[in-house]
Scaffold this motif. Structure first.
Motif, PDB file in Angstrom:
ATOM      1  N   ARG A 119     -14.772  10.193  90.151  1.00  0.00           N
ATOM      2  CA  ARG A 119     -13.435  10.390  89.596  1.00  0.00           C
ATOM      3  C   ARG A 119     -12.397   9.613  90.405  1.00  0.00           C
ATOM      4  NH1 ARG A 119     -13.500  16.744  87.515  1.00  0.00           N
ATOM      5  NH2 ARG A 119     -14.766  16.291  85.664  1.00  0.00           N
ATOM      6  N   PRO A 120     -11.225   9.346  89.805  1.00  0.00           N
ATOM      7  CA  PRO A 120     -10.246   8.431  90.417  1.00  0.00           C
ATOM      8  C   PRO A 120      -9.795   8.809  91.818  1.00  0.00           C
ATOM      9  CG  PRO A 120      -9.717   8.762  88.112  1.00  0.00           C
ATOM     10  CD  PRO A 120     -10.850   9.697  88.414  1.00  0.00           C
ATOM     11  N   ILE A 121      -9.520  10.086  92.095  1.00  0.00           N
ATOM     12  CA  ILE A 121      -9.018  10.453  93.424  1.00  0.00           C
ATOM     13  C   ILE A 121     -10.091  10.287  94.499  1.00  0.00           C
ATOM     14  CG2 ILE A 121      -8.090  12.336  94.834  1.00  0.00           C
ATOM     15  CD1 ILE A 121      -6.540  13.290  92.414  1.00  0.00           C
ATOM     16  N   PRO A 122     -11.331  10.837  94.320  1.00  0.00           N
ATOM     17  CA  PRO A 122     -12.346  10.608  95.354  1.00  0.00           C
ATOM     18  C   PRO A 122     -12.647   9.130  95.582  1.00  0.00           C
ATOM     19  CG  PRO A 122     -13.038  12.377  93.879  1.00  0.00           C
ATOM     20  CD  PRO A 122     -11.806  11.763  93.272  1.00  0.00           C
ATOM     21  N   ARG A 123     -12.516   8.313  94.547  1.00  0.00           N
ATOM     22  CA  ARG A 123     -12.761   6.873  94.699  1.00  0.00           C
ATOM     23  C   ARG A 123     -11.615   6.158  95.386  1.00  0.00           C
ATOM     24  NH1 ARG A 123     -16.520   4.009  91.435  1.00  0.00           N
ATOM     25  NH2 ARG A 123     -15.046   2.277  91.485  1.00  0.00           N
ATOM     26  N   GLY A 124     -10.486   6.846  95.551  1.00  0.00           N
ATOM     27  CA  GLY A 124      -9.331   6.226  96.187  1.00  0.00           C
ATOM     28  C   GLY A 124      -8.526   5.348  95.264  1.00  0.00           C
ATOM     29  N   GLU A 125      -8.792   5.415  93.968  1.00  0.00           N
ATOM     30  CA  GLU A 125      -8.077   4.593  93.002  1.00  0.00           C
ATOM     31  C   GLU A 125      -6.720   5.191  92.627  1.00  0.00           C
ATOM     32  OE1 GLU A 125      -9.140   1.743  92.139  1.00  0.00           O
ATOM     33  OE2 GLU A 125     -11.239   1.784  92.781  1.00  0.00           O
ATOM     34  N   VAL A 126      -6.593   6.515  92.770  1.00  0.00           N
ATOM     35  CA  VAL A 126      -5.330   7.220  92.516  1.00  0.00           C
ATOM     36  C   VAL A 126      -5.076   8.143  93.695  1.00  0.00           C
ATOM     37  CG1 VAL A 126      -4.116   8.855  91.013  1.00  0.00           C
ATOM     38  CG2 VAL A 126      -5.622   7.136  90.006  1.00  0.00           C
ATOM     39  N   THR A 127      -3.867   8.138  94.232  1.00  0.00           N
ATOM     40  CA  THR A 127      -3.561   9.031  95.347  1.00  0.00           C
ATOM     41  C   THR A 127      -3.356  10.445  94.822  1.00  0.00           C
ATOM     42  OG1 THR A 127      -1.154   8.739  95.198  1.00  0.00           O
ATOM     43  CG2 THR A 127      -2.384   7.142  96.532  1.00  0.00           C
ATOM     44  N   PRO A 128      -3.627  11.466  95.637  1.00  0.00           N
ATOM     45  CA  PRO A 128      -3.384  12.840  95.195  1.00  0.00           C
ATOM     46  C   PRO A 128      -1.932  13.061  94.779  1.00  0.00           C
ATOM     47  CG  PRO A 128      -4.740  12.844  97.163  1.00  0.00           C
ATOM     48  CD  PRO A 128      -4.294  11.424  96.953  1.00  0.00           C
ATOM     49  N   GLU A 129      -0.981  12.531  95.555  1.00  0.00           N
ATOM     50  CA  GLU A 129       0.435  12.712  95.230  1.00  0.00           C
ATOM     51  C   GLU A 129       0.784  12.031  93.913  1.00  0.00           C
ATOM     52  OE1 GLU A 129      -0.772  11.515  98.051  1.00  0.00           O
ATOM     53  OE2 GLU A 129      -0.496  13.277  99.349  1.00  0.00           O
ATOM     54  N   GLY A 130       0.202  10.841  93.688  1.00  0.00           N
ATOM     55  CA  GLY A 130       0.455  10.132  92.444  1.00  0.00           C
ATOM     56  C   GLY A 130      -0.078  10.890  91.247  1.00  0.00           C
ATOM     57  N   ALA A 131      -1.262  11.506  91.389  1.00  0.00           N
ATOM     58  CA  ALA A 131      -1.843  12.288  90.298  1.00  0.00           C
ATOM     59  C   ALA A 131      -0.978  13.509  89.986  1.00  0.00           C
ATOM     60  CB  ALA A 131      -3.257  12.736  90.670  1.00  0.00           C
ATOM     61  N   PHE A 132      -0.428  14.144  91.023  1.00  0.00           N
ATOM     62  CA  PHE A 132       0.396  15.337  90.810  1.00  0.00           C
ATOM     63  C   PHE A 132       1.688  14.981  90.086  1.00  0.00           C
ATOM     64  CE2 PHE A 132       3.482  18.579  92.142  1.00  0.00           C
ATOM     65  CZ  PHE A 132       2.794  19.723  91.758  1.00  0.00           C
ATOM     66  N   ARG A 133       2.371  13.936  90.532  1.00  0.00           N
ATOM     67  CA  ARG A 133       3.612  13.524  89.873  1.00  0.00           C
ATOM     68  C   ARG A 133       3.346  13.080  88.435  1.00  0.00           C
ATOM     69  NH1 ARG A 133       4.577  11.172  95.090  1.00  0.00           N
ATOM     70  NH2 ARG A 133       3.789   9.160  94.308  1.00  0.00           N
ATOM     71  N   TYR A 134       2.255  12.408  88.246  1.00  0.00           N
ATOM     72  CA  TYR A 134       1.859  11.953  86.912  1.00  0.00           C
ATOM     73  C   TYR A 134       1.662  13.143  85.979  1.00  0.00           C
ATOM     74  CZ  TYR A 134      -0.928   9.185  83.549  1.00  0.00           C
ATOM     75  OH  TYR A 134      -1.424   8.548  82.435  1.00  0.00           O
ATOM     76  N   SER A 135       1.003  14.197  86.472  1.00  0.00           N
ATOM     77  CA  SER A 135       0.763  15.378  85.642  1.00  0.00           C
ATOM     78  C   SER A 135       2.071  16.056  85.254  1.00  0.00           C
ATOM     79  CB  SER A 135      -0.152  16.365  86.375  1.00  0.00           C
ATOM     80  OG  SER A 135       0.511  16.978  87.473  1.00  0.00           O
ATOM     81  N   LEU A 136       3.017  16.135  86.181  1.00  0.00           N
ATOM     82  CA  LEU A 136       4.307  16.754  85.863  1.00  0.00           C
ATOM     83  C   LEU A 136       5.026  15.983  84.768  1.00  0.00           C
ATOM     84  CD1 LEU A 136       5.688  17.751  89.391  1.00  0.00           C
ATOM     85  CD2 LEU A 136       4.569  19.207  87.689  1.00  0.00           C
ATOM     86  N   LEU A 137       4.985  14.660  84.859  1.00  0.00           N
ATOM     87  CA  LEU A 137       5.624  13.816  83.844  1.00  0.00           C
ATOM     88  C   LEU A 137       5.002  14.053  82.470  1.00  0.00           C
ATOM     89  CD1 LEU A 137       7.611  11.492  83.216  1.00  0.00           C
ATOM     90  CD2 LEU A 137       5.747   9.902  83.744  1.00  0.00           C
ATOM     91  N   LEU A 138       3.683  14.175  82.427  1.00  0.00           N
ATOM     92  CA  LEU A 138       2.987  14.401  81.164  1.00  0.00           C
ATOM     93  C   LEU A 138       3.301  15.786  80.595  1.00  0.00           C
ATOM     94  CD1 LEU A 138      -0.460  12.882  82.171  1.00  0.00           C
ATOM     95  CD2 LEU A 138       1.144  11.903  80.524  1.00  0.00           C
ATOM     96  N   PHE A 139       3.341  16.801  81.457  1.00  0.00           N
ATOM     97  CA  PHE A 139       3.690  18.155  80.999  1.00  0.00           C
ATOM     98  C   PHE A 139       5.072  18.159  80.352  1.00  0.00           C
ATOM     99  CE2 PHE A 139       0.560  20.147  84.112  1.00  0.00           C
ATOM    100  CZ  PHE A 139      -0.218  20.729  83.127  1.00  0.00           C
ATOM    101  N   VAL A 140       6.038  17.563  81.026  1.00  0.00           N
ATOM    102  CA  VAL A 140       7.413  17.524  80.511  1.00  0.00           C
ATOM    103  C   VAL A 140       7.451  16.778  79.177  1.00  0.00           C
ATOM    104  CG1 VAL A 140       9.734  16.618  80.907  1.00  0.00           C
ATOM    105  CG2 VAL A 140       8.500  17.741  82.769  1.00  0.00           C
TER     106      VAL A 140
END
Length: 280
Positions: A70-91
């Protein structure tokens, strides 16, 4: 190069399928798909994708063992980037739901909260996480029905109930498959407490309850043709759940493919329910 991974973290295939499933709820409620109801697809896509992204954020340690691709364990997406991305999608999903109906907006907000709570807290509690995932799956049909008002929502309750029971069964079996990684990640799932064999027995019982609901004469389309068709799906559902009954360890559950067969049976059952609604 990061963009494909930000798409992958949504699990786009699953998110699209969830969006389409909301239209099935509309079909059950109205027998057709009004053009404006197509708005529900991107709403569900965004909220489902957001739930997947925030789940990857909170599950990054577990995924390092169970899902290292998955993207985070592979280092392709940072944990912080994934969290902010999810908030944007929820909104985005909730704002889009305001264009549907008040009932749809309410379900969109509730489901967003449930998905965050699931990823942050519920997933690590015995059975609570399984129930949260199953609720979300069933609520997609309620969301589609709510587009047609309270009556449409009520018509979808049996379909949502069957989905809820099947998904709870499958989620318990998935936890049985992932005991090793969950233990490393600090999760406390039901199979870790009861043992794989007892968890498999509960999963089978839930699948049996779903089958019983599917036979009840509570559907407008209930009749000999429907009963004959749904029996095929019910046999697959019970066969999948039964395969895990002989298992006492995670590797056996994985080898049995019980979760895959159970999923196929559930999808066939939903297809039959939707076809029955259209023919009616």
């Amino acid at each position: 190069m990061a963009l494909p991974w930000y798409i992958r973290i949504l699990r786009p295939v699953n998110a699209v399928m969830a969006g389409i499933a909301s239209l099935l709820g509309v079909i059950v409620a109205t027998g057709t798909i009004p053009p404006m109801s197509l708005l529900l697809v991107p709403v569900v896509f965004l909220i489902t994708g957001a739930g997947n992204a925030v789940n990857d954020y909170y599950d990054r340690d577990i995924d390092a063992v169970n899902r290292p691709d998955r993207p985070i364990p592979r280092g392709e997406v940072t944990p912080e980037g994934a969290f902010r991305y999810s908030l944007l999608l929820f909104v985005g999903g909730v704002l889009l739901a305001t264009l549907a109906s008040p009932a749809c907006l309410g379900i969109a907000v509730l489901n967003s909260l449930v998905l965050v709570l699931y990823a942050r807290n519920l997933k690590r509690l015995p059975l609570a996480g399984n129930l949260a995932v199953a609720y979300f799956s069933g609520s997609i049909f309620l969301f589609g029905g709510a587009y047609a008002g309270v009556e449409g929502l009520l018509l979808n309750i049996p379909v949502a109930g069957i989905t809820f029971l099947c998904m709870t069964s499958r989620e318990i079996l998935k936890d049985a498959e992932d005991i090793e990684g969950d233990r490393i990640g600090g999760a406390h799932t039901l199979p870790m407490i009861t043992g794989v064999r007892n968890a498999a027995a509960l999963a089978f019982l839930l699948a049996l309850c779903a089958v019983i609901v599917s036979y009840l004469p509570i559907f407008p389309w209930w009749g000999a043709v429907y009963v004959g068709a749904i029996t095929v799906a019910d046999v697959i559902i019970l066969a999948g759940a039964a395969l895990s009954l002989r298992c006492s360890d995670p590797s056996c559950v994985r080898a049995s493919n019980a979760t895959g067969i159970l999923k196929n049976g559930m999808f066939l059952a939903l297809a039959i329910l939707i076809a029955s609604a259209l023919l009616l």
